[in-house]
Write an enzyme that holds these catalytic residues in place. Sequence first.
Site, mmCIF file in Angstrom:
data_model
loop_
_atom_site.group_PDB
_atom_site.id
_atom_site.type_symbol
_atom_site.label_atom_id
_atom_site.label_comp_id
_atom_site.label_asym_id
_atom_site.label_seq_id
_atom_site.Cartn_x
_atom_site.Cartn_y
_atom_site.Cartn_z
ATOM 1 N N HIS A 30 0.857 -1.183 0.000
ATOM 2 C CA HIS A 30 0.000 0.000 0.000
ATOM 3 C C HIS A 30 0.897 1.238 0.000
ATOM 4 O O HIS A 30 1.288 1.740 1.049
ATOM 5 C CB HIS A 30 -0.924 -0.016 1.233
ATOM 6 C CG HIS A 30 -1.900 1.121 1.285
ATOM 7 N ND1 HIS A 30 -3.040 1.091 2.067
ATOM 8 C CD2 HIS A 30 -1.932 2.322 0.654
ATOM 9 C CE1 HIS A 30 -3.715 2.205 1.927
ATOM 10 N NE2 HIS A 30 -3.051 2.983 1.068
ATOM 11 N N HIS A 32 1.297 4.806 -2.617
ATOM 12 C CA HIS A 32 0.904 5.577 -3.808
ATOM 13 C C HIS A 32 2.176 6.215 -4.354
ATOM 14 O O HIS A 32 2.832 6.978 -3.637
ATOM 15 C CB HIS A 32 -0.099 6.667 -3.443
ATOM 16 C CG HIS A 32 -1.331 6.141 -2.779
ATOM 17 N ND1 HIS A 32 -2.528 5.981 -3.443
ATOM 18 C CD2 HIS A 32 -1.555 5.716 -1.514
ATOM 19 C CE1 HIS A 32 -3.438 5.492 -2.615
ATOM 20 N NE2 HIS A 32 -2.876 5.313 -1.433
ATOM 21 N N HIS A 210 -9.473 0.976 -1.283
ATOM 22 C CA HIS A 210 -9.414 1.674 -0.005
ATOM 23 C C HIS A 210 -10.820 1.638 0.594
ATOM 24 O O HIS A 210 -11.803 1.936 -0.099
ATOM 25 C CB HIS A 210 -9.025 3.143 -0.200
ATOM 26 C CG HIS A 210 -7.574 3.384 -0.454
ATOM 27 N ND1 HIS A 210 -6.888 2.787 -1.467
ATOM 28 C CD2 HIS A 210 -6.677 4.185 0.199
ATOM 29 C CE1 HIS A 210 -5.626 3.212 -1.435
ATOM 30 N NE2 HIS A 210 -5.471 4.049 -0.432
ATOM 31 N N GLU A 213 -11.084 3.692 6.016
ATOM 32 C CA GLU A 213 -10.038 4.598 6.527
ATOM 33 C C GLU A 213 -10.773 5.702 7.284
ATOM 34 O O GLU A 213 -10.701 5.782 8.500
ATOM 35 C CB GLU A 213 -9.216 5.167 5.362
ATOM 36 C CG GLU A 213 -8.154 6.176 5.773
ATOM 37 C CD GLU A 213 -7.434 6.824 4.567
ATOM 38 O OE1 GLU A 213 -7.955 6.763 3.435
ATOM 39 O OE2 GLU A 213 -6.343 7.402 4.792
ATOM 40 N N ASP A 291 1.893 4.086 2.640
ATOM 41 C CA ASP A 291 0.827 4.905 2.026
ATOM 42 C C ASP A 291 1.400 6.052 1.178
ATOM 43 O O ASP A 291 1.485 5.915 -0.036
ATOM 44 C CB ASP A 291 -0.137 5.429 3.098
ATOM 45 C CG ASP A 291 -1.520 5.735 2.550
ATOM 46 O OD1 ASP A 291 -1.769 5.494 1.353
ATOM 47 O OD2 ASP A 291 -2.376 6.215 3.331
ATOM 48 N N ASP A 292 1.762 7.160 1.813
ATOM 49 C CA ASP A 292 2.316 8.326 1.112
ATOM 50 C C ASP A 292 3.531 8.809 1.907
ATOM 51 O O ASP A 292 3.473 9.835 2.592
ATOM 52 C CB ASP A 292 1.258 9.428 1.007
ATOM 53 C CG ASP A 292 0.036 8.957 0.252
ATOM 54 O OD1 ASP A 292 0.104 8.843 -0.979
ATOM 55 O OD2 ASP A 292 -0.992 8.664 0.907
HETATM 56 N N1 HPA Z 1 -6.534 7.474 1.114
HETATM 57 C C1 HPA Z 1 -7.247 7.703 0.019
HETATM 58 N N2 HPA Z 1 -6.694 8.137 -1.104
HETATM 59 C C2 HPA Z 1 -5.383 8.337 -1.139
HETATM 60 C C3 HPA Z 1 -4.602 8.117 -0.030
HETATM 61 C C4 HPA Z 1 -5.206 7.656 1.160
HETATM 62 O O1 HPA Z 1 -4.582 7.413 2.206
HETATM 63 N N3 HPA Z 1 -3.326 8.426 -0.394
HETATM 64 C C5 HPA Z 1 -3.358 8.788 -1.676
HETATM 65 N N4 HPA Z 1 -4.610 8.753 -2.146
HETATM 66 ZN ZN ZN Z 2 -3.679 4.818 0.389
#
Ligand code: HPA
Ligand code: ZN
Length: 351
Positions: A30, A32, A210, A213, A291-292
Amino acid sequence: MQFTCAPEDAAFSHAPLMALLCRMPKAELHVHVEGTLEPELIFALAERNGVKLPYASVDALRAAYAFTDLQSFLDVYYAGANVLLHEADFFDMAMAYFRRAAADNVVHAELFFDPQTHTERGVAFVTMINGLTRASQQAEQQWGITSGWILCFLRHRSEAAAFETLAQAEPFRALLLGVGLDSSEQGHPPEKFTRVFARCRALGLRCVAHAGEEGPPAYIAGALDALQAQRIDHGVRCLEDAALVARLVAQRVPLTVCPLSNLKLCVVPSLAAHPLPALLEAGLCVTLNSDDPAYFGGYINRNFTDTFTALPQLGAAHAYRLADNSFTASFAPPERQAAWRQRLDRLFAAA
Ligand code: HPA
Ligand code: ZN
């Protein structure tokens, strides 16, 4: 190899456990790729491409990384992606990630990319997919990391826009591992994309999404029922629904959990309050991911070390389980998973 909890773990003091977390081979499932764009690279690409940024300096941009929720992050994240125009930009971005991932002992990565963020600015699908897949080839040669690309549909955009993106992607079907669903969760339930995902499955693409969250547990159930998602990205809110947890355990649906993301986007108030122990205790197939990472304060090893530091009840047995789960939850062939597991076993046997 079987590891039980508590007693043996007491033998691991903090420093050796941190070293083990960092050294253990792992898969990242996971991440991006646009979320790996470090501020320095954003500025370098802006200069190379003559793109004007709304920030005066790297420090000013970094100062904007104070998020209150998912949307406040996405606004900054999409603005950062505006510097990506040419194949070389996508290649450089992905190579920078692979270099960092190799340093964290990532042996395999399944990365998301957001084509709509780029095609809506006039970048052709072929431009991004060529840059990304060329980076995958080079990363395998250079660091032995294998990887695959998951096309994410932006859930705040329409079903028609998703179909249009899929049509652009179809000639490159062989270069894609699967499809996912990301962006603003609230108000955009998985069912909005039922028909697009059905078409993706007919094309032989794997499906992830996703869910849970910021969105409710019903979105996780929706991702399973309407999209037939094989993994749930985040999914932490499943704990609010015991029947859903039982279903995720019974069906062995992996959750790709991202603790530093949850902290930075205020999904949890602190890492000490992160539900990772409860998710593991419930018997869920949990993995840890970044994630990012350029936006949330750390790559995958930082997610492991910060989380294990904040949650001292987690020890070596949990570390083993999370790495093992990352192989099981990957889309890599079973024989590759078995080879990684052997490396993991050797490391833990020597620890
Ligand atoms: N959630 C949803 N969309 C996203 C995320 C995330 O954590 N990171 C990049 N796009
Ligand atoms: Zn994500």
